[in-house]
Design a protein around this motif. Structure first.
Motif, PDB file in Angstrom:
ATOM      1  N   LEU A1915       0.849  -1.200   0.000  1.00 14.98           N
ATOM      2  CA  LEU A1915       0.000   0.000   0.000  1.00 14.98           C
ATOM      3  C   LEU A1915       0.882   1.248   0.000  1.00 14.98           C
ATOM      4  O   LEU A1915       0.658   2.183  -0.772  1.00 14.98           O
ATOM      5  CB  LEU A1915      -0.907  -0.019   1.236  1.00 14.98           C
ATOM      6  N   ALA A1916       1.899   1.236   0.861  1.00 13.85           N
ATOM      7  CA  ALA A1916       2.785   2.403   0.909  1.00 13.85           C
ATOM      8  C   ALA A1916       3.439   2.621  -0.455  1.00 13.85           C
ATOM      9  O   ALA A1916       3.538   3.746  -0.948  1.00 13.85           O
ATOM     10  CB  ALA A1916       3.849   2.196   1.980  1.00 13.85           C
ATOM     11  N   CYS A1917       3.878   1.519  -1.079  1.00 12.97           N
ATOM     12  CA  CYS A1917       4.496   1.659  -2.411  1.00 12.97           C
ATOM     13  C   CYS A1917       3.524   2.297  -3.387  1.00 12.97           C
ATOM     14  O   CYS A1917       3.881   3.188  -4.153  1.00 12.97           O
ATOM     15  CB  CYS A1917       4.897   0.286  -2.955  1.00 12.97           C
ATOM     16  N   PHE A1918       2.290   1.834  -3.339  1.00 10.06           N
ATOM     17  CA  PHE A1918       1.303   2.363  -4.275  1.00 10.06           C
ATOM     18  C   PHE A1918       1.101   3.855  -4.036  1.00 10.06           C
ATOM     19  O   PHE A1918       1.112   4.661  -4.967  1.00 10.06           O
ATOM     20  CB  PHE A1918      -0.012   1.602  -4.078  1.00 10.06           C
ATOM     21  N   LEU A1919       0.935   4.233  -2.762  1.00  4.19           N
ATOM     22  CA  LEU A1919       0.659   5.640  -2.458  1.00  4.19           C
ATOM     23  C   LEU A1919       1.825   6.517  -2.890  1.00  4.19           C
ATOM     24  O   LEU A1919       1.647   7.615  -3.417  1.00  4.19           O
ATOM     25  CB  LEU A1919       0.420   5.813  -0.959  1.00  4.19           C
ATOM     26  N   VAL A1920       3.040   6.035  -2.647  1.00  5.28           N
ATOM     27  CA  VAL A1920       4.202   6.850  -2.994  1.00  5.28           C
ATOM     28  C   VAL A1920       4.304   6.997  -4.505  1.00  5.28           C
ATOM     29  O   VAL A1920       4.439   8.090  -5.038  1.00  5.28           O
ATOM     30  CB  VAL A1920       5.488   6.197  -2.439  1.00  5.28           C
ATOM     31  N   TYR A1921       4.227   5.880  -5.206  1.00  2.65           N
ATOM     32  CA  TYR A1921       4.467   5.931  -6.651  1.00  2.65           C
ATOM     33  C   TYR A1921       3.352   6.677  -7.354  1.00  2.65           C
ATOM     34  O   TYR A1921       3.570   7.352  -8.353  1.00  2.65           O
ATOM     35  CB  TYR A1921       4.583   4.511  -7.186  1.00  2.65           C
ATOM     36  N   ARG A1922       2.126   6.551  -6.814  1.00  6.65           N
ATOM     37  CA  ARG A1922       1.001   7.228  -7.477  1.00  6.65           C
ATOM     38  C   ARG A1922       0.805   8.641  -6.932  1.00  6.65           C
ATOM     39  O   ARG A1922      -0.207   9.261  -7.197  1.00  6.65           O
ATOM     40  CB  ARG A1922      -0.275   6.425  -7.240  1.00  6.65           C
ATOM     41  N   SER A1923       1.719   9.117  -6.131  1.00 12.53           N
ATOM     42  CA  SER A1923       1.675  10.455  -5.527  1.00 12.53           C
ATOM     43  C   SER A1923       0.300  10.834  -4.987  1.00 12.53           C
ATOM     44  O   SER A1923      -0.278  11.840  -5.353  1.00 12.53           O
ATOM     45  CB  SER A1923       2.179  11.533  -6.496  1.00 12.53           C
ATOM     46  N   ILE A1924      -0.211   9.973  -4.135  1.00 15.44           N
ATOM     47  CA  ILE A1924      -1.497  10.286  -3.496  1.00 15.44           C
ATOM     48  C   ILE A1924      -1.189  10.883  -2.138  1.00 15.44           C
ATOM     49  O   ILE A1924      -0.457  10.278  -1.353  1.00 15.44           O
ATOM     50  CB  ILE A1924      -2.328   9.009  -3.350  1.00 15.44           C
ATOM     51  N   PRO A1925      -1.705  12.073  -1.857  1.00 21.51           N
ATOM     52  CA  PRO A1925      -1.338  12.731  -0.603  1.00 21.51           C
ATOM     53  C   PRO A1925      -1.980  12.025   0.580  1.00 21.51           C
ATOM     54  O   PRO A1925      -2.816  11.141   0.409  1.00 21.51           O
ATOM     55  CB  PRO A1925      -1.902  14.144  -0.775  1.00 21.51           C
ATOM     56  N   CYS A1926      -1.572  12.419   1.767  1.00 24.46           N
ATOM     57  CA  CYS A1926      -2.145  11.849   2.982  1.00 24.46           C
ATOM     58  C   CYS A1926      -3.597  12.287   3.081  1.00 24.46           C
ATOM     59  O   CYS A1926      -3.899  13.489   3.072  1.00 24.46           O
ATOM     60  CB  CYS A1926      -1.352  12.354   4.178  1.00 24.46           C
TER      61      CYS A1926
END
Length: 1982
Positions: A1915-1926
């Motif tokens: 999940l963290a990888c996805f959020l980082v790579y897809r630049s989804i903010p907190c």
């Protein structure tokens, strides 16, 4: 007086590395063969035993040595500074002095000490010290620092520089002490008894003097006391009561002590300002106040000067001192420590101060001992009167022993007053008073003695203190000082007193070590007491003996005990054995010193205690024990791990000073407690300490409790009550399982799938465990709000967060950030900052999801915390910032800590400059991109403190952004090494900029920039290295070894130094250089082949052979002139060997039997002195080999002087040659005078011409005087007639021309003008060889007014041109004007000239003078004067030779009209000779033929000068045609040849040959060589010495300097060529009638290096390279570009626009000459070496002339087929980079282990191919990193999301490049298909995960609890790579969107890129509308 000193009580730290200390110099001196040791060795038999029971046996024998011989020793240590880079090994340097020996040694922890230099001087050394002198560089303001050792003796100072120069500066007075300062030496004059009451009433003499350089005069120092009112006047430092006790370079200050008032003052030392200087000089000369003022000052200066001129008074004085001299000269040595805290040694015994008995500072004789040894028994106790009495007795008032500056009244005053007033010595330095002690109550006043030690120290918070130790009070006074804002002034603040018996600074740990009166060692930082220092094995006197006895078995024991005394050369003898009155004074507080090598043998004291400290270097210091032994200890640093050090820096930055100091001191004590932790537990210890100080109970927090230490915590931290030790419980097991350590061990993917289940279980147990633990003990998880750091938690959290961001940007530090993140997440949770926790979780998902304890902070307590304004809820993330920058979004400035987050600052600004394109990002707009944090303590000095500054000056050209970025990074000290540690994604834009710059660099970039862009060729170029210099360093330059020759005697031909490698490249097809050597060699016998006819008798045959040899010798004697030109500047002499001069061999060998033929057999007549000029030329030829860049000094020139008188002529030539290559300026005036007084004619000629060539155009006065003596016309008319030989006068006249060349000097021009027509005098003066004198005057006049034309300033009344015209055509002689009227009164008795001008004498000089004055002026009216006459009648009046000169003169005046074709040459012949002849006229055919030939020759000569060195093919063809014509005429023995005459034809032909070789100069053209060889073979007949000289000069010019030099066409060069190639050659070897032979060598002045030699930077061999040369446009041709294959001669630089090394083989390199030519000039002058770098995949032209073998040639479409055809094995032929070759070796070849990884092999091969063909080998690691990151993601074993961050940055950079259109794509680094493939793999992996786990993402977006471990990472990888903010607080936004449009508008507000939003569409909209609606949406489109 003193501030409150914050003190940690009851703490103690352990000192490390205890070792005994003996100065290395002492050991060395034992074996040093100086007088003392020799005497001891003689005594040895006398002392029968060297017994070990104490040295009693020795005492008797020692007393035989006179006391004077007993040596004082002293030494000082400093931190070694070599190279000055930070990475260097640090070592210690020691300067040890004993007697007359000074030893400088070096040693470090890893290497044993070794002697660097040892010096022995003649008289005892008073002091030795290191000092840096500033040597001003030429023209500019910059100064070079010269490191030296200064050795002070009683009469002089010896200065030895590191570079090997030695100076001896005599001292004009006795010196009591010498100090090293920033500017040079400061000398204190020894006060004499008579100074107290100055004998002549008047100003006291200065006491402080400065010497800025050993060659400068010693000047008094001016002082500027701080007066209460403005009028405090500037005056000389002449106060006899002021003693200097300390000096320091950085800041430049001096500390002094007033012996009367007993107070210390601080002075700033600086250069004197001009008004201070003038006011001082005026003051002292102002007679109002002091009647004797002017007398005193004048007297002072004259006295100073007189004494320093004679021997200084030390010599006579020392004898008068009596037996005490040896011991009582100034003892002190100054020791510049790292920042030269010079010790003051209280060694001035003669001071009349109460402090006489205070201790001396080095183990030299204490003063009392010195007094007692001076045999004045009545002085056991120190008394004021005693000292004064001693003072007077010491300086007996006899005139011999008296050293005062003031003469004793009876003898010398009167004499001195007769000395004429000299100009006073101008002061250089000024001391400005900054601060003085305040005088407190009387109690202090009575005894405050002089400080025995002064030093600077700083504390952990960067406050700086000046400390001085006042021994009489046993206190250390610390004065805090700060620099004012403009750093120009120091401001002194408060004084703090620390009780101390001794102290030393520890510079690199910001602390000082203090020895308290009780004997214990205490560490202070600034004025804060840190802790006691425990030295194992040493008891501080306060400890009782019993419990520590076992400790005594330490190194202390074996320092020096009587047991091992035998091995010592000589034991120390204690002073108690000597009959010394001091013995009873011994006690713990009175320090005493042994003064000799005799050691303390009363070792039976119960316990040695420390009684002094000395020699601090970095963090090491020596302890001197009461037993006399010494120990060296080191004090530990504040932190060893980089991470802890950085955290401490950040803490210190943000906290107020007091709080910061508390934390640092506390940490220091915990960390360094005796038996403290090892390095890897350091972080755990730090966290515990830090959190405890913030109020955490670290025992209760699970993860901190489990941080493991090897040692129990010291009581400072441990909780007050110990933990109950129950028998263990399940909880303990849970703790262990939940521990940070366990998780870290567990998460290493060792065994695939088992791991995931295992970790799930762990987590479950952990949470259960935690809940069970935390419920009962929840109150204990509160924070203690009374903790010292509690209020500062938010600020500390923020700076540590920024530090964490900084660590992310450094691959080497990133591993540590995972430790830091544990601490940060805890603080973030407790401060309730969710977004921060989320950020940490995204970075380390597997790590953070395990932590969920938080400590409660009461709301009430929240108020107590200071929330700093800069703490935002949204966490700053540097990778995010860089990513937005790449996407082109608006971005707020990024916060950073100055001096700590340097990497952040660098990269943020780099992106701002290069990606955003803001050119001012690094200069004026910094604040747009960076927000500086400023809080707490912040000193202005810190920024520069941590930043590595490099010497590059930033000067932006308007170049591209890439260039600006590279130059700026270099100026920040960023190197390739740093770039390697920047993560690959972040570094990509910088790599791209570097790649762009590498393609087209600027030629003038500094070395560092070139290193950064990887152009070693340019780096090496910037490194300024000449070929021949590199001969010394192995393999670094061209191999310059001369070729091995077969015959031994070939070496002596003097031509072996031509660089073969270069000539072999220029003339690769044939052996022409060897041929030239054969033609020009004159050191072997010639072959004399004469056939003996039958009718010839043997005797006649011998005569015939000798006559034939005589003809051949005419040629041999002319050869050296050509050889000098051929070998020009090709040799660098060895300073220890004389220059080899090949001998001039005038013998012959006759075949067939090879019999000797000799001219001296007496069979034929040989002209006398035949060889004198040829051997002169031979000397010149030998001397011209010496290159201008070599190291030649006066001594070497004199050393070459031959012993035998017959070689004097050769030496004369050698001197002239040294002048021509500029080395004669180094010859001392004394030697010049010597040579001239010898009266040897040749030597005078060579010397005068040489000196004036060396001083060309300088108008040097001393040389002018030298020349004038030899020219009667320049002397006053009444002067004595000097008998100067005629040839010397000629040389002197030419010398005047050279020295005043181009200056238009009126007086000289006037004299020379009249000298052209100088009439012959009575007796026999001026009657022989008048022509050469007149010619010389003409040439000299031409040179003085060179090229001035009609603009001769101030000379109109001389009518120069008219006068010259008259000399040229004849007429009445004018009356002699001016000074020389008297001289020419009576006419000559020999020559009747009448009153007309003798044109035959004056014409040549006048013609050439006109030509040179109007050179290149195109002045037609003057040129018309020089036209040949156009009537037969007038033609008869002119010598045909003069027609040649006139034509030449006329053509070079009309310079721009010269055209390179035969028509132009013929146009110079007058019309009447060209037409048809009327037979009725009486035409003298002979006259006509001669006139035609001479005019043609003149025009050809002009053509040669116009195109000299240009290799212009038209000019060459034209000249060649004329040469052929002349040769045809000569070969016909018909009419024309007879008419013209052989001599005239030969003269014409020689001139044409010379013209050709001028045009083709340095090119070695074959046709010209053939002509020269043809003439070489012609001997006999009319071929005389002169013609041979002409032909061989032509040969020399053709191969000028072995093909490295060519001719210039500057005015100066044309003038030199006119002198050298004057068209009348000598008829025989002694003929100087028309032209002085020595002038032939002036052609050298026209030579300039223009050969460009490409040298391959990897192999350092010369190679071929293609050059593109662009000419500027002129009126004859447009701008043109030609291609040349280098090595090649460049055209004259002023004609060129640019020179460029062309691809494709070599990296391009362009030198733009329109801006400035200096860069290229310096390259050419350094042997023309242009470093080039072969591109990868290319082969040099030598190996592959057509370019068919290169790597890219094999492929048609080199994109795909190339990769398949690429075999990794052949890589080594295409690149020299070892990394790539090894990579191919290990990763691209199939081996057993790699069978199953075929695909990897193919991938690696493709990467390698890409790197090599794209010329970016440095991208290989990036490619591999990308591949690794993608592989890890696909396998699902990523532990942290960092690699994906980097991937995201790479993709974003690539996108931004593609978006900008295809135009930019070729610049981008990643151009191949590699990146799209990798990007696709990431997308597929993440999409497939999303498909299966969309619920996980949804729950995250709703802000529910984070998922468990395996999911967490993905999940963290996805959020980082897809630049989804907190989305914790924003879930409402995206959830429940009704339509796609709605979603897009909302997401754009959040800043999510479009393609990433579309990945979310199915999840976000699917929840609302059901999954089926989105089925048709093509995801793959994105």
């Amino acid at each position: 007086m003193s501030e409150v000193v914050y003190e940690e009580t009851a703490t103690m730290i352990a000192a490390g590395e205890l070792q005994s200390f003996v100065p290395f110099g002492r050991e060395h001196c034992r074996n040093h063969p100086n007088a003392f040791n020799l005497q001891l060795r003689e005594l040895q038999p006398a002392s029968e035993l060297w017994s070990s029971d104490g040295a009693a046996g020795l005492v008797g024998s020692l007393q035989e040595v006179s006391l004077q011989e007993r040596e004082r020793e002293c030494w000082q240590l400093r931190k070694g500074c070599m190279g000055g880079r930070e990475e260097d090994v640090e070592f210690e340097e020691e300067l040890y002095t004993a007697g007359t020996v000074v030893v400088w040694s070096q040693g470090s922890r890893t290497e044993a000490s070794n002697v660097y230099k040892a010096f022995t001087v003649d008289s005892p050394v008073q002091q030795a010290l290191w000092c840096n002198f500033a040597v001003p560089q030429n023209k500019k303001d910059e100064e070079e620092v010269e490191q030296t050792v200064c050795i002070v003796q009683s009469s002089c100072v010896n200065v030895h520089t590191v570079t090997g120069k030695d100076f001896i500066s005599p001292l004009p007075f006795q010196v009591s002490n010498v100090w090293a300062t920033k500017f040079g030496l400061l000398l204190e004059r020894k006060n004499t008894a008579s100074d107290a009451q100055p004998s002549p009433p008047g100003e006291p003499l200065p006491t402080v003097f400065s010497m800025l350089h050993p060659l400068d005069e010693i000047a008094p120092v001016v002082c500027k006391p701080a007066g209460l009112f403005e009028g405090s006047r500037v005056q000389y430092a002449s106060d006899a009561t002021m003693k200097i006790v300390f000096s320091c370079c950085q800041p430049s200050i001096v500390v002094s002590y007033d012996t009367v008032q007993g107070i210390h003052s601080v002075w700033a030392l600086r250069k004197v300002t001009s008004d201070e200087r003038s006011s001082v000089l005026r003051c002292t000369a102002d007679p109002v106040g002091t009647p004797l003022g002017p007398m005193a000052s004048g007297f002072l200066t004259s006295h100073l000067r007189n004494i320093s001129r004679l021997d200084s008074p030390g010599g006579s004085g020392v004898t008068g001192l009596g037996p005490g001299t040896g011991t009582s000269c100034a003892v002190g040595t100054a020791s510049p420590l790292h920042y030269s805290a010079l010790h003051s040694h209280q060694s001035r015994i003669i001071t009349s101060s109460p402090g006489v008995h205070s201790r001396v500072h080095s183990p030299s004789i204490s003063n009392m001992a010195a007094l007692s040894r001076a045999h004045s028994p009545g002085m056991a106790a120190p008394s004021f009167s005693g000292a004064a009495r001693f003072n007077t007795s010491f300086h007996s008032p006899s005139s011999r022993g008296h050293h005062g500056l003031l003469p004793s009244p009876n003898s010398t005053v009167n004499e001195t007053m007769l000395v004429p007033e000299m100009e006073p010595i101008i002061p250089d330095l000024c001391m400005e008073q900054l601060w003085s002690e305040t005088v407190t109550a009387g109690c202090h006043r009575e005894m405050s003695s002089q400080a025995s030690k002064v030093f600077l120290t700083s504390d952990l918070c960067e406050n700086r203190y000046l400390c001085f130790l006042v021994e009489s009070h046993q206190q250390l006074r610390c004065v805090k000082f700060i620099e004012s804002n403009d750093t120009s002034q120091l401001i002194f603040a408060s004084v703090t007193t620390i009780p101390a018996k001794d102290a030393e600074p520890l510079q690199n740990i910001d602390a000082m070590l203090v020895l308290e009166a009780c004997g214990s060692l205490v560490l202070y930082t600034g004025i804060t007491r840190v802790s006691k220092v425990f030295v194992p094995g040493l008891l501080s006197p306060t400890f009782s003996l019993t419990n520590h006895l076992p400790h005594l078995s330490t190194p202390v024991e074996n320092v020096s005990t009587p047991a091992n005394a035998g091995s010592r050369h000589l034991q120390r003898l204690d002073e108690a054995v000597m009959p010394s009155p001091v013995a009873d004074l011994r006690g713990p507080n009175i320090k005493h010193h042994e003064g000799s090598f005799l050691e303390d043998y009363t070792f039976q004291q119960a316990k040695p205690y420390i009684h002094a400290l000395r020699d601090p270097v970095c963090n090491r210091v020596a302890l001197e024990l009461s037993s006399g032994a010494m120990l060296r200890i080191s004090i530990p640093e504040i932190a060893t791990s980089e991470l802890v050090r950085k955290c401490l820096q950040a803490i210190r930055f943000i906290l107020p000073k007091e709080a910061a100091m508390k934390v640092l001191v506390k940490w220091y004590n915990i960390y360094n407690a005796p038996g403290g932790p090892s390095a890897h537990a350091e972080w755990s210890l730090f966290v515990t300490c830090f959190m405890t100080l913030m109020g955490y109970n670290t025992e209760r927090l699970t993860w901190t409790r489990n941080l493991h230490f090897e040692v129990p915590l010291s009581p400072v931290i441990a909780a007050k009550k110990a933990r109950p030790s129950d028998g263990g419980s399940d909880e303990d097991w849970d703790y262990l399982l939940g521990s940070h350590y366990h998780r870290q061990m567990n998460s290493q993917p060792v065994c695939g799938p088992v791991d995931s289940s295992g970790s799930k279980n762990t987590l479950i147990t952990e949470t259960e465990g935690l809940s069970s633990v935390s419920s009962p003990t929840s109150p204990s998880l509160k924070l203690d709000s009374s903790a010292p750091l509690f209020p500062h938690i938010p600020a500390l959290f923020y700076v540590l967060h920024l530090l964490y961001q900084e660590l992310q940007l450094d691959e080497l530090q990133r591993a540590r950030s995972s430790s830091l993140v544990c601490l940060l997440q805890q603080l973030a949770r407790d401060l309730q900052m969710d977004e921060y926790v989320d950020l940490y979780w995204r970075d380390y998902p597997s790590l953070i999801s395990g932590f969920n304890e938080s400590c409660l902070i009461d709301q009430a307590m929240f108020g107590q915390m200071q929330r700093p304004s800069f703490l935002r809820a949204e966490p700053p993330c540097v990778l995010n910032w860089l990513s937005s920058c790449l996407r082109g979004e608006e971005i707020p400035p990024f916060p950073y800590l100055p001096g700590i987050c340097q990497r952040t600052r660098l990269l943020v600004l780099s992106y701002a400059l290069y990606i955003t394109g803001d050119e001012n990002a690094t200069s004026t707009d910094v604040s747009k991109y960076l927000a500086k944090l400023s809080a707490g303590q912040k000193s202005c000095g810190s920024e520069s403190h941590y930043r590595r500054q490099s010497s590059v000056k930033v000067k932006f050209s308007s170049g591209s952004l890439a260039e600006q970025l590279v130059v700026w990074l270099t100026s920040e000290g960023f190197t390739l090494k740093d770039l390697e540690s920047v993560p690959f994604g972040v570094a990509l834009p910088i790599r791209e900029a570097i790649y762009r710059c590498r393609e087209q660099p600027c030629s003038d970039w500094s070395e560092e920039v070139c290193l950064l862009i990887g152009r070693q060729d340019l780096t090496k170029q910037a490194h300024k290295m000449t070929l021949a210099k590199s001969k010394a360093s192995v393999g670094s330059g061209l191999s310059l070894e001369p070729p091995a020759t077969t015959e031994a005697d070939e070496e002596e031909d003097g031509m072996s130094d031509i660089i073969q490698e270069v000539t072999g490249l220029i003339w690769s097809q044939d052996l022409r250089v060897q041929e030239v050597r054969r033609l020009l060699q004159s050191s072997r016998p010639v072959r004399v082949s004469v056939v003996q006819l039958p009718e010839v008798s043997d005797h006649e045959y011998i005569e015939e052979k000798e006559n034939k040899l005589l003809q051949l010798c005419q040629r041999t004697m002319a050869l050296p002139v050509g050889r000098g030109l051929f070998t020009l500047f090709s040799y660098h002499p060895v300073p220890t060997e004389p220059l080899p001069v090949p001998k001039l061999n005038l013998t012959g060998r006759a075949p067939p039997r090879n019999t000797m033929v000799d001219l001296n057999s007496g069979n034929i007549d040989v002209p006398p002195n035949m060889t004198s000029w040829p051997s002169f030329h031979n000397g010149v030829a030998a001397g011209l080999k010496i290159a201008p860049a070599s190291q030649v000094d006066s001594a070497w020139i004199a050393y070459n002087k031959p012993k035998s008188p017959e070689l004097a002529n050769e030496y004369a030539g050698f001197l002239m040659a040294l002048g021509l290559n500029g080395h004669l300026t180094k010859l001392a005036t004394l030697n010049i005078h010597d040579y001239l007084t010898k009266g040897h004619e040749m030597t005078s000629i060579g010397l005068l011409l040489g000196v004036s060539s060396a001083k060309l155009g300088t108008m040097d006065m001393s040389i002018t005087r030298l020349l004038s003596i030899h020219i009667p016309a320049l002397l006053p008319p009444t002067s004595t007639e000097l008998d100067v030989p005629h040839n010397v006068q000629v040389a002197a006249v030419i010398g005047i021309g050279l020295v005043y060349q181009g200056t238009g000097h009126r007086h000289n021009a006037e004299v020379l003008l009249s000298e052209i027509g100088r009439p012959p005098g009575p007796e026999m003066e001026y009657c022989t060889d008048r022509e050469s004198y007149s010619l010389a005057a003409g040439l000299a006049l031409g040179m003085v007014c060179l090229g001035h034309g009609s603009n001769l300033i101030g000379m109109t009344d001389l009518n120069v041109p008219e006068q010259l015209y008259q000399y040229m055509v004849g007429g009445h002689r004018r009356a002699q004007a001016g000074a020389n009227r008297e001289r020419h009164k009576s006419p000559s008795y020999q020559i009747k000239e009448g009153d007309t001008i003798n044109v035959d004498v004056t014409c040549p000089g006048a013609t050439l003078a006109l030509a040179m004055i109007y050179l290149k002026t195109n002045n037609r009216s003057i040129a018309d004067w020089l036209k040949p006459p156009d009537t037969w009648f007038l033609l008869d009046f002119i010598k045909p030779e003069f027609l040649l000169l006139r034509t030449l003169a006329r053509c070079i005046i009309m310079w721009d009209e010269i055209l390179p074709n035969t028509e132009w040459v013929k146009s110079n012949i007058p019309q009447i000779m060209r037409g048809t002849f009327d037979p009725s006229e009486d035409i003298n055919m002979e006259t006509m033929a001669q006139a035609q030939d001479y005019i043609t020759a003149g025009a050809c000569m002009a053509l040669g000068l116009r195109f000299a060195g240009s290799a212009n093919s038209d000019a060459f063809d034209c000249l060649y045609e004329f040469a052929r014509t002349f040769m045809k005429i000569m070969s016909f023995t018909g009419t024309a040849a007879v008419q013209t005459g052989y001599y005239n034809l030969q003269t014409g032909l020689s001139m044409i040959l010379l013209a050709m070789s001028m045009v083709m100069s340095g090119t070695g053209n074959l046709k010209v060589l053939q002509l020269c060889r043809f003439f070489h073979k012609r001997t006999g007949g009319e071929m005389n010495y002169g013609f041979h000289m002409a032909h061989h000069m032509a040969l020399g010019l053709l191969f000028l300097g072995g093909g490295r030099y060519t001719l210039s066409t500057s005015n100066s060069a044309i003038a030199a060529l006119l002198c050298a190639l004057y068209p009348h050659f000598p008829a025989h070897s002694t003929d100087n009638r028309y032209h002085l032979q020595a002038l032939r060598h002036l052609a050298v002045l026209a030579a300039e290096p223009r050969l460009l030699v490409p040298v391959d930077v990897d192999s350092l061999k010369p190679c071929y390279a293609l050059l593109e040369v662009t000419y500027k446009e002129t009126k004859w041709y447009d701008e043109t570009t030609v291609e040349l294959m280098a090595p090649t001669m460049l055209p004259e630089l002023h004609l060129l626009k640019r020179v460029k090394v062309k691809g494709p083989r070599y990296w391009e390199l362009s030198v733009d000459l329109s801006k400035e030519t200096q860069h290229l000039k310096s390259i050419l002058s350094r042997d023309g070496v242009l470093y080039v770098k072969l591109r990868a995949g290319q082969l040099p032209y030598k190996d592959d002339p057509q370019g068919w073998k290169s790597l890219l040639a094999s492929t048609v479409n080199h994109r795909n087929s190339g990769v398949r055809a690429f075999k990794p094995e052949v890589i080594s032929t295409f690149t020299s980079e070892p990394a790539l070759v090894s990579f191919a070796e290990f990763f691209c070849k199939t081996s057993e282990g790699m069978k199953h990884r075929e695909d990897s092999l193919v991938l690696f091969s493709a990467m390698l191919y890409e790197c090599v063909t794209q010329e970016c080998p440095e991208m290989l690691p990036t490619y591999i990193a990308i591949e690794q990151a993608v592989g890890a993601l696909r396998r699902g074993d990523l532990l942290q999301t960092f690699p994906l961050w980097q991937m995201r940055l790479v993709v974003e950079l690539w996108d931004s490049r593609v978006l900008r259109g295809p135009a930019d794509r070729h610049d981008a680094l990643l151009t191949s298909e590699f990146l799209p493939v990798m990007k696709n793999m990431v997308d597929v992996a993440l999409d497939s995960w999303l498909k299966d786990n969309s619920s996980v993402l949804r729950s995250y977006m709703r802000g529910e609890a984070l998922p468990k471990s395996a999911q967490s990472t993905m999940l963290a990888c996805f959020l980082v790579y897809r630049s989804i903010p907190c989305l914790r607080n924003t879930h409402t936004h995206l959830e429940g969107c009704s339509s796609l449009g709605d979603l897009l508008s909302r997401s754009s507000r959040l800043g999510i890129p479009l393609r990433d939003v579309l990945r979310l569409v199915p999840i976000l909209l699917g929840s609302a509308t059901g999954p089926q609606t989105m089925q048709g949406f093509p995801l793959q489109a994105f």
